[in-house]
Design an enzyme around this catalytic site. Sequence first.
Site, PDB file in Angstrom:
ATOM      1  N   TRP A 116      -2.978  29.109  19.673  1.00  0.00           N
ATOM      2  CA  TRP A 116      -1.860  30.032  19.441  1.00  0.00           C
ATOM      3  C   TRP A 116      -2.134  31.318  20.220  1.00  0.00           C
ATOM      4  CZ3 TRP A 116      -1.622  34.031  15.166  1.00  0.00           C
ATOM      5  CH2 TRP A 116      -0.345  34.604  15.061  1.00  0.00           C
TER       6      TRP A 116
ATOM      7  N   ASP B 112      -7.602  28.307  10.380  1.00  0.00           N
ATOM      8  CA  ASP B 112      -6.241  28.825  10.355  1.00  0.00           C
ATOM      9  C   ASP B 112      -5.359  27.763   9.707  1.00  0.00           C
ATOM     10  OD1 ASP B 112      -3.777  29.959  10.748  1.00  0.00           O
ATOM     11  OD2 ASP B 112      -4.032  30.330  12.892  1.00  0.00           O
TER      12      ASP B 112
ATOM     13  N   ALA C 216      -2.037  27.395   8.662  1.00  0.00           N
ATOM     14  CA  ALA C 216      -0.693  27.981   8.739  1.00  0.00           C
ATOM     15  C   ALA C 216       0.423  26.999   8.421  1.00  0.00           C
ATOM     16  CB  ALA C 216      -0.470  28.565  10.137  1.00  0.00           C
TER      17      ALA C 216
ATOM     18  N   LYS D 261       5.654  29.114   6.538  1.00  0.00           N
ATOM     19  CA  LYS D 261       6.328  27.897   6.970  1.00  0.00           C
ATOM     20  C   LYS D 261       6.635  26.977   5.802  1.00  0.00           C
ATOM     21  CE  LYS D 261       4.215  29.646  10.686  1.00  0.00           C
ATOM     22  NZ  LYS D 261       3.264  30.779  10.633  1.00  0.00           N
TER      23      LYS D 261
END
Length: 394
Positions: A127, A208, A210, A243
Site C-alpha cells: 500500500w 496490517d 485492514a 471496510k
Amino acid sequence: MFDTLTKAPGDKILALMGEYAADSRSDKIDLGVGVYKDEQGTTPIMSSVKKAEARILAAGKTKTYLGIAGNKGYGTAVLDLAIADTVDRKRVRIAQAPGGTGSLWVLMQLVNRARPGATIHLSDPTWPNHNPIAENAGLKVAVYPYFDTETRGVKFPEMLAALDKLGKDDVVLLHGCCHNPTGANLTDAQWDQVAASLARTGALPLIDLAYLGFGDGLLEDSYGTRKVIAAVPEALIAFSGSKNFGLYRERIGAAIVIARDEAQADIVNSQLLNVIRSSYSQPPDHGAEIIRVILEDKELRAEWETELNAMRARMIGLRQKLSDAIRQRSNSKDFDFIAAHRGMFSLLGLPNSVVEHLKATNGVYMIGDSRINVAGIPEDRVGDLADALLAAIK
C-alpha cells in the site's frame, strides 16, 4: 516562515478521483478508489450500522471524553473478533485510533521509540501509504520480495528466504489478508512457514489487518494473524473497521500490542498512550461505539455478518465473471488470476501506457500501477470491460 517550502506531491488516488468526477462520459467505469461499492455503484451504509446508530442516538446522554485509549468496550470486542483467545490477554494492550492509517502511524511511532531508526521491511509492492508513514516515524524502509509479475501470485520462496535473513532489530509489515494492492495472498501453509521464520529470527511482525472478512471469511482471514502472534513473543497489529463495517468516514481503527508478559505490556502501553496523547490526544468515538454495539449484540452481529458475507460473495462473483469473460473472448488463461485473488483489489500487471489508454479511450479508471477495485466493476458491463482490456493490450 514558509519561503523554504516547495509544493508537496499530490496524492495519485485522490487526483484520479478528481479526474473521474470531471469525466462527462456516461459509460465511464471507476476501478480506482478503494471503497466497496454495491450493484448501484454506491458505498452503502449497512443496515446493522443504521440500527446501531439509532440505538446510540436514543441512549446517548453525554459527549464527554472517553480517555486516551478510547472506547474500552470497542477494544475488547475488536480483540475478540481479531485474535480471540490466541494469546493470554494479560500480554495484550489495545488503543483505539483514527482508522487503520492512524493505527499504523501510532505503532510505527512506538517502534521508533523502542528502536530509533529501526528498519521496517515492506512487501514489494505494498500500500503506497506504508512507506511515508514509516519514514515520517523515523524508520528506515526496506522491501522483501512478494508479488510475481509473471504468475500474478506470491514469490513465496524468495519472500521466505528474505525473512529468514532478518534479526531481532527488524520489523516486518505483513498484510493480514487481502493484500493491497495485489490481491495475491499467502496460503495457510505459507503462513505457518512465515510464523516459524519470525519465531526463529526474532524479527517483530507488524500486521496490517485492514480487510478482515473481505477474503474468505472472518475466521479464515484471521488465520495468518493468529498463527503469527501465537508463534512469537512480541507483535503489533493495526486493525481497521473502515471496510468490513463500511465506516470509511468515521476513521475507526485500533493499535494492538502483544508483549512478552504483563509487566512489559504495561510499559509498552504507557508509551503507546503517550504517543497518542502528544498527537491527537484522544480518538473520536462514534465509529467505535457503532462497532461495539454491533459486536456485543447477538442479533446485530448476525445481521452484520450476513451483510459482510454478501459483500464478500459479490466481489468473488465479480472476479469470476471478469475472468470468465476474458477467457471466453481470448481463449487464454492469462487473466485467470483475477478469480484466484481475494479481497477488494487485483494488480493486473499492465504498463502505465495501457492504463492511460484505457482511461482516455474507454473511460476505465484504475490506479497507475494497474490496481483495480473489483467492487467497482458494474455487473452489466463485465463484457465491455473485458473487451476494453483485451483491445488495450493487443
